[in-house]
Motif scaffolding. Sequence first.
Motif, mmCIF file in Angstrom:
data_model
loop_
_atom_site.group_PDB
_atom_site.id
_atom_site.type_symbol
_atom_site.label_atom_id
_atom_site.label_comp_id
_atom_site.label_asym_id
_atom_site.label_seq_id
_atom_site.Cartn_x
_atom_site.Cartn_y
_atom_site.Cartn_z
ATOM 1 N N GLY A 352 0.810 -1.115 -0.105
ATOM 2 C CA GLY A 352 -0.027 -0.225 -0.092
ATOM 3 C C GLY A 352 0.836 1.285 0.044
ATOM 4 O O GLY A 352 0.234 2.245 0.324
ATOM 5 N N VAL A 353 1.992 1.035 -0.499
ATOM 6 C CA VAL A 353 2.893 2.376 -0.495
ATOM 7 C C VAL A 353 3.476 2.699 -1.874
ATOM 8 O O VAL A 353 3.503 1.633 -2.850
ATOM 9 C CB VAL A 353 3.863 2.281 0.347
ATOM 10 C CG1 VAL A 353 3.521 2.382 1.832
ATOM 11 C CG2 VAL A 353 4.794 1.044 0.392
ATOM 12 N N LEU A 354 4.068 3.721 -2.207
ATOM 13 C CA LEU A 354 4.740 4.360 -3.294
ATOM 14 C C LEU A 354 6.225 4.250 -2.912
ATOM 15 O O LEU A 354 6.365 5.041 -2.178
ATOM 16 C CB LEU A 354 4.129 5.681 -3.906
ATOM 17 C CG LEU A 354 4.866 6.120 -5.174
ATOM 18 C CD1 LEU A 354 4.730 5.289 -6.238
ATOM 19 C CD2 LEU A 354 4.539 7.641 -5.396
ATOM 20 N N GLY A 376 6.373 16.555 -2.284
ATOM 21 C CA GLY A 376 4.787 16.910 -2.605
ATOM 22 C C GLY A 376 4.131 16.246 -3.747
ATOM 23 O O GLY A 376 2.924 15.767 -3.545
ATOM 24 N N GLU A 377 5.027 16.241 -4.650
ATOM 25 C CA GLU A 377 4.303 15.485 -5.714
ATOM 26 C C GLU A 377 4.397 14.067 -5.674
ATOM 27 O O GLU A 377 3.286 13.472 -6.267
ATOM 28 C CB GLU A 377 5.173 15.690 -7.147
ATOM 29 C CG GLU A 377 4.534 15.649 -8.586
ATOM 30 C CD GLU A 377 3.323 16.566 -8.746
ATOM 31 O OE1 GLU A 377 2.635 16.227 -9.741
ATOM 32 O OE2 GLU A 377 3.216 17.376 -7.924
ATOM 33 N N ARG A 383 -1.543 9.407 -3.481
ATOM 34 C CA ARG A 383 -3.029 9.477 -3.103
ATOM 35 C C ARG A 383 -3.579 9.195 -4.383
ATOM 36 O O ARG A 383 -4.734 8.523 -4.170
ATOM 37 C CB ARG A 383 -3.295 11.121 -2.750
ATOM 38 C CG ARG A 383 -4.682 11.247 -2.297
ATOM 39 C CD ARG A 383 -4.975 12.415 -1.436
ATOM 40 N NE ARG A 383 -5.112 13.574 -2.550
ATOM 41 C CZ ARG A 383 -4.079 14.627 -2.390
ATOM 42 N NH1 ARG A 383 -3.111 14.596 -1.521
ATOM 43 N NH2 ARG A 383 -4.323 15.601 -3.290
ATOM 44 N N TRP A 384 -3.279 9.699 -5.619
ATOM 45 C CA TRP A 384 -3.988 9.363 -6.825
ATOM 46 C C TRP A 384 -4.088 7.845 -7.043
ATOM 47 O O TRP A 384 -5.054 7.369 -7.658
ATOM 48 C CB TRP A 384 -3.112 10.063 -7.977
ATOM 49 C CG TRP A 384 -3.713 9.837 -9.443
ATOM 50 C CD1 TRP A 384 -5.012 9.857 -9.677
ATOM 51 C CD2 TRP A 384 -2.820 9.322 -10.601
ATOM 52 N NE1 TRP A 384 -4.903 9.778 -11.234
ATOM 53 C CE2 TRP A 384 -3.706 8.949 -11.521
ATOM 54 C CE3 TRP A 384 -1.406 8.796 -10.370
ATOM 55 C CZ2 TRP A 384 -3.110 8.873 -12.553
ATOM 56 C CZ3 TRP A 384 -1.040 8.541 -11.756
ATOM 57 C CH2 TRP A 384 -1.908 8.446 -12.896
ATOM 58 N N SER A 388 -1.126 4.662 0.458
ATOM 59 C CA SER A 388 -1.234 5.300 1.806
ATOM 60 C C SER A 388 -0.055 6.319 2.030
ATOM 61 O O SER A 388 -0.160 7.414 3.044
ATOM 62 C CB SER A 388 -1.169 4.268 3.068
ATOM 63 O OG SER A 388 -0.097 3.492 3.023
ATOM 64 N N GLY A 389 1.016 6.046 1.220
ATOM 65 C CA GLY A 389 2.111 6.997 1.493
ATOM 66 C C GLY A 389 3.289 6.549 0.563
ATOM 67 O O GLY A 389 3.432 5.878 -0.247
#
Length: 406
Positions: A352-354, A376-377, A383-384, A388-389
């Motif tokens: 669930g993370v990038l 920030g990006e 989110r897109w 979760s983060g």
Amino acid sequence: MRTISPAVARRIAVAAQGFGDARPGTTPTRQHLNRVLNRVRVLQLDSVNVAVRAHYAPLFARLGDYPMGLVDDAAWTHSARKPRLLVEYWAHAACLLPVTDWPLLRHRMADYQRRYLERADSVANTVPHLADDVLAAVKDLGPIGAGGLERELGLGVGPRRAGGWWNRTDVKRVCEWLFAAGELTTGTRQGFERRYDLPERVLPPDVLAAPEPDRADAVRELLARSAASLGIATEPDLRDYYRLRPTDSKRAVDELVEAGTLEPVRVRGWRDVAYRHVDARAPRRVEGRALLCPFDPLIWERDRTERLFDFHYRIEIYVPEPQRKYGYYVFPFLLDGELVARVDLKADRDAGVLRVRGAFGEPGVDHGRVSVELAGELRLMARWLGLSGVVVGDRGDLAASLAAVA
């Protein structure tokens, strides 16, 4: 012929691709999608899904956190309230493009058809009746994938339809030949599998009924669209946008110069003459940030990317891992009109993370400011994508400062 600076050429190019426009302040709508499509014209398709499919990413770069259903509805569904806007075909590569552009590529369809029929080893000649069987099955059952066609034609469970002898590879090859020749197109997709259908069930009647433009007229119009999307470009850059023939492209460029659509200019440091579209603007500055996937139209022509941004970029998917310099699927980071960093991204959907598997700053950039803007990006992208983060690894000279603010 006037001479312009590389900085002015860069701002022209970035603005032409829509990065001079502010992102919507509300949830993007079909109107915003159309605004981007009018800029970029084509969205390249690619099967790699390590971060996000390629056709979704350019819209995120320009619109921010938008609903992906906007693209799905525009490309693969149709209703009276929301008519289909996009169709699949070979443009720069396999792409989504406006349905109204279909007639401009009929000459390419005719070229594919002729080449397939002229080759003795083509499936069009080795299995001559299979195309008719495929078209009949699609007419009865479409939209349908190649696997479904194989089963319908008796290569899986169930009775064999009328026809000759063939194999699974032949069925897929026939489907792709008919797709290239414009006799099939994509009705919809399931997952990423193409579901073939007849063009008359996909394209609006007025598009199907439109007269086929003369090849020279079609090429000239495609070159004009390339020029509008690129802003400023050399002739090879312009031809690459729709992968046009050099002889056709050079003639069309000369005609567009004579018509006043293109202005030849010199860009200091560029070897070849550049052509500026007459409507291209050169803003005094470009503000904003964006993550660019490897197939974003701003950067997909790598030599032009290096000329514009002094940014050497190559996709390393096919490079053995120990030999990769930056990573498997690297997104350049655009900040205020400059490429200032690059990140190797993976959407880890199980966790669930990038994941940022590597983060690298360009020489001379302010690591503190770049890290804050990039973080920030990345949070916006997470989110897109419904993650979760952001989790930052330790590869790259930007990794430590990025991890501190992500």
